[in-house]
Design a protein around this motif. Structure first.
Motif, PDB file in Angstrom:
ATOM      1  N   GLY A 444      -6.462 -42.673  16.216  1.00  8.57           N
ATOM      2  CA  GLY A 444      -6.951 -43.367  15.213  1.00  8.57           C
ATOM      3  C   GLY A 444      -7.799 -42.366  14.318  1.00  8.57           C
ATOM      4  N   PHE A 445      -8.136 -41.171  14.788  1.00  8.68           N
ATOM      5  CA  PHE A 445      -8.851 -40.272  13.860  1.00  8.68           C
ATOM      6  C   PHE A 445      -8.360 -38.676  14.190  1.00  8.68           C
ATOM      7  CE2 PHE A 445     -10.712 -40.291  17.895  1.00  8.68           C
ATOM      8  CZ  PHE A 445     -11.509 -38.897  18.220  1.00  8.68           C
ATOM      9  N   LYS A 446      -8.899 -37.682  13.383  1.00  4.32           N
ATOM     10  CA  LYS A 446      -8.449 -36.367  13.733  1.00  4.32           C
ATOM     11  C   LYS A 446      -9.738 -35.385  13.691  1.00  4.32           C
ATOM     12  CE  LYS A 446      -3.774 -36.542  11.972  1.00  4.32           C
ATOM     13  NZ  LYS A 446      -2.699 -35.877  10.840  1.00  4.32           N
ATOM     14  N   THR A 447      -9.872 -34.616  14.559  1.00  2.00           N
ATOM     15  CA  THR A 447     -10.778 -33.515  14.524  1.00  2.00           C
ATOM     16  C   THR A 447     -10.636 -32.424  13.723  1.00  2.00           C
ATOM     17  OG1 THR A 447     -10.164 -32.620  16.865  1.00  2.00           O
ATOM     18  CG2 THR A 447     -11.744 -34.642  16.905  1.00  2.00           C
ATOM     19  N   MET A 448     -11.710 -31.651  13.354  1.00  2.00           N
ATOM     20  CA  MET A 448     -11.228 -30.589  12.635  1.00  2.00           C
ATOM     21  C   MET A 448     -12.341 -29.617  12.568  1.00  2.00           C
ATOM     22  SD  MET A 448     -11.294 -32.143   8.416  1.00  2.00           S
ATOM     23  CE  MET A 448     -10.060 -33.007   8.841  1.00  2.00           C
ATOM     24  N   LYS A 449     -12.161 -28.402  12.503  1.00  3.60           N
ATOM     25  CA  LYS A 449     -13.275 -27.392  12.205  1.00  3.60           C
ATOM     26  C   LYS A 449     -13.350 -26.916  10.678  1.00  3.60           C
ATOM     27  CE  LYS A 449     -14.826 -26.065  16.385  1.00  3.60           C
ATOM     28  NZ  LYS A 449     -16.303 -25.680  16.907  1.00  3.60           N
TER      29      LYS A 449
END
Length: 613
Positions: A444-449
């Motif tokens: 339900g979400f995405k992580t990013m740098k």
């Protein structure tokens, strides 16, 4: 030279009718000793048996022994004991595990005898309490008589586990295989919960875990973590592989560094063999190990416990289902409180969103009549279900309710919001309940740098009302003018609420947030509105000034385009001020094309989604 053992018990000499006896707990129940007492009880009557959790057939609670025994359970373990409590044949005394030893030490429950299971004595005359030190050690210290079942299958464990053979008044030597727990294989729901919980665990954290599918799933998803430690009342098979891989090495622990510490263990023979003569695993009594002050001495302490239901204010029910007592308080409050006091600590309640085959919600508008609150609404920082993580620390009742509705099963969310409104916890303008964006993937979400910092890209939801308001007031006048084409001076709570209460199946509202523990700050917002033709949408976004030119808007727009394509839309539109060069650059880098505009100073942009790669 073999140490001389005490004589077999002479029950008539050791005990009197009306005495109180403690029986060893968890995997160290001295069944042969109790069987011997039953067989040779003579005229003894009305003996009170005090017990904690007992992995045993618990035959002593059966009705035919009601004249001999009256049982007082400090924790309800097993269906036979649970049924006896429901029928009034066994008493249940709720208490924190950390405080059980004080019941003996302060003579609130004075003990005439303690029945325990121990290993054979070593050459120095010391027996080990083995796999269950917990409250057994306190009972041993305070009882008038200690009677032991000496079991060659009992491991010798390190820590505060030893009792001299001279302190044992009588014993029997009976080998007894320790009870083993089945291997709990996670299902899809518990796997998802395990993923979410593992995301809350930082490298270098110290863990407390229980037993069952969810703890096993959490341990599975911790395999890529580093320098974890263990300070837990209970350890299970799941830690063995993580220790072998070096994931759990206790290197960063600030209390008992280098050691896995527990007060008892439950699992398979593999686990019991693992702790046998293992100097890297130490066992301590519950009043020491479960002391919230001692738990808090571990930095980044993560306590993971479960619940039967949680109400929308954050109250946790864990020992009863209505008027039916189910288990006990145990160590939940000890560890939840200790983790909350720990620097960087995280108290977590993890549970499936539903029960009884999905027919009822575990997240409820109010606690079921007869149920008791084990952990208060002020204790818990996170509630995790298969639908996400609800962050409760520092949240108002309204925000808590909306956060918890967000992680409830979708089929119950609308009725939960309706119930909340009955009690005025949310205002009348709170129209929509939280909705998922499945296109963001199973989590339900995405992580990013971005700019060497970690962020989450997730849906805006009703609990973000105040965060969106703060985001608005963080903007410069220039940003506000470019976004709204005028200088808005106010973002009311009602307006903010409307902006975060989105039907995500129709329109789309995403945000990029910096999440640090319970603190969450919006860095960017992107949204599109579905046009009347249901085949096109109009997009807009805004980012915090400190991230202008860092690629945040580009990533946000790319995600919006991807979702629009997955939903079968054919065009994405945008209207941008002609002097807003930065925003025009972002849209045009995503291959939007300029179109004629009838408004002076504005640029119309169009992206053909059918051709977008």
């Amino acid at each position: 030279m073999k140490t001389a053992l005490p004589n077999r018990p002479d029950w008539q000499a050791l005990l009197k009718s009306g005495n109180r006896i403690f029986i060893g707990s968890n995997a160290a129940v001295p069944n042969a000793l109790i069987d011997d007492l039953i067989a040779n009880s003579g005229d003894l009557k009305d003996i009170e048996l005090v017990q904690f959790n007992a992995l045993s057939d618990s035959r002593w609670v059966e009705p035919q022994f009601s004249d001999l025994f009256k049982v007082n359970a400090l924790f309800i373990g097993g269906e036979k004991v649970r049924q006896a409590v429901a029928e009034g044949r066994v008493d249940y005394t709720p208490c924190f595990l950390s405080e059980v030893p004080s019941l003996f030490e302060e003579d609130i429950l004075p003990l005439d005898a303690a029945f325990i299971m121990v290993s054979p004595p070593d050459k120095y005359g010391y027996c080990s309490l083995g796999v269950a030190v917990d409250v057994n050690l306190a009972a041993v210290k305070k009882a008038k008589y200690v009677v032991a079942q000496i079991n060659t299958s009992m491991p010798r464990t390190s820590g505060h586990t030893f009792i001299r053979i001279d302190d044992i008044a009588a014993c029997i030597e009976v080998e007894q295989a320790l009870p083993e727990l089945p291997i709990y294989e996670p299902d899809k729901i518990t796997e998802r919960i395990g993923q979410y919980v593992a995301m809350l665990v930082d490298d270098g954290a110290t863990l407390q875990l229980g037993v069952g599918k969810i703890p096993n799933a959490v341990l599975y998803y911790l395999q890529n973590h580093k320098d974890l430690g263990v300070h837990s009342e209970l350890i299970t098979d799941g830690i063995i592989d993580l220790i072998a891989k070096g994931v759990i090495n206790n290197r960063k622990k600030t209390f008992h560094p280098g050691k896995t510490v527990a007060s008892f263990c439950l699992g398979s023979k593999k686990l019991y063999d693992f702790v046998d003569n293992n100097p890297h695993v130490e066992f301590y009594p519950s009043d020491y190990l479960n002391s919230p002050a001692n738990i808090a001495r571990n930095h980044k302490m993560v306590a993971i416990n479960s619940a039967l239901e949680v109400d929308l204010t954050g109250q946790v029910v864990a020992d009863s289902i209505g008027y039916q007592f189910y288990s006990g308080i145990g160590g939940q409050v000890d560890f939840i409180r200790g983790a909350a006091m720990s620097p960087g600590g995280k108290p977590i309640i993890a549970m499936p969103s539903t029960a009884k085959g999905g027919s009822i919600s575990r997240i409820v508008p109010f606690i079921t009549e007869g149920s008791g609150v084990v952990t208060s609404r002020g204790h818990v920082h996170y509630v995790v279900t298969e639908f996400g993580v609800a962050s409760l620390k520092g949240r108002s009742i309204r925000e808590r309710a909306l956060e918890l509705i967000r992680v409830a099963h979708p089929k119950f969310r609308e009725q939960l919001l309706a119930k909340v409104r009955e009690h005025y916890w949310v205002p009348n303008y709170q129209k929509n309940y939280p909705r998922d964006v499945p296109e963001l993937g199973p989590l339900g979400f995405k992580t990013m740098k971005i700019d060497n910092q970690s962020f989450d890209l997730r849906p805006l939801n009703p609990a973000d009302e105040r965060r969106l308001q703060e985001f608005f007031y963080s903007h410069t006048k220039e940003t506000l003018f470019y976004r709204y084409n005028h200088y808005p001076t106010q973002m009311t709570r009602e307006k903010s609420c409307n902006l975060v209460s989105v039907d995500q199946s129709h329109d789309l509202a995403l945000c990029i947030v910096r999440q640090q523990g319970s603190a969450s700050e919006i860095q960017a917002v992107g949204r599109y509105y579905l046009c009347a033709d249901n085949k096109s949408c109009e997009a807009a976004f805004v980012t915090r000034e400190s991230f202008h030119g860092k690629g945040m808007a580009k990533q946000l727009l790319a995600e919006m385009i991807l979702i629009a394509k997955q939903r079968g839309l054919t065009r994405m539109l945008a209207v941008v001020r002609a002097d807003n060069r930065n925003m025009l650059r972002v849209f045009e880098s995503a291959h939007f094309e300029r179109q004629p505009s009838q408004e002076m100073g504005e640029v119309n942009l169009t992206l053909n989604l059918d051709k977008y790669q």
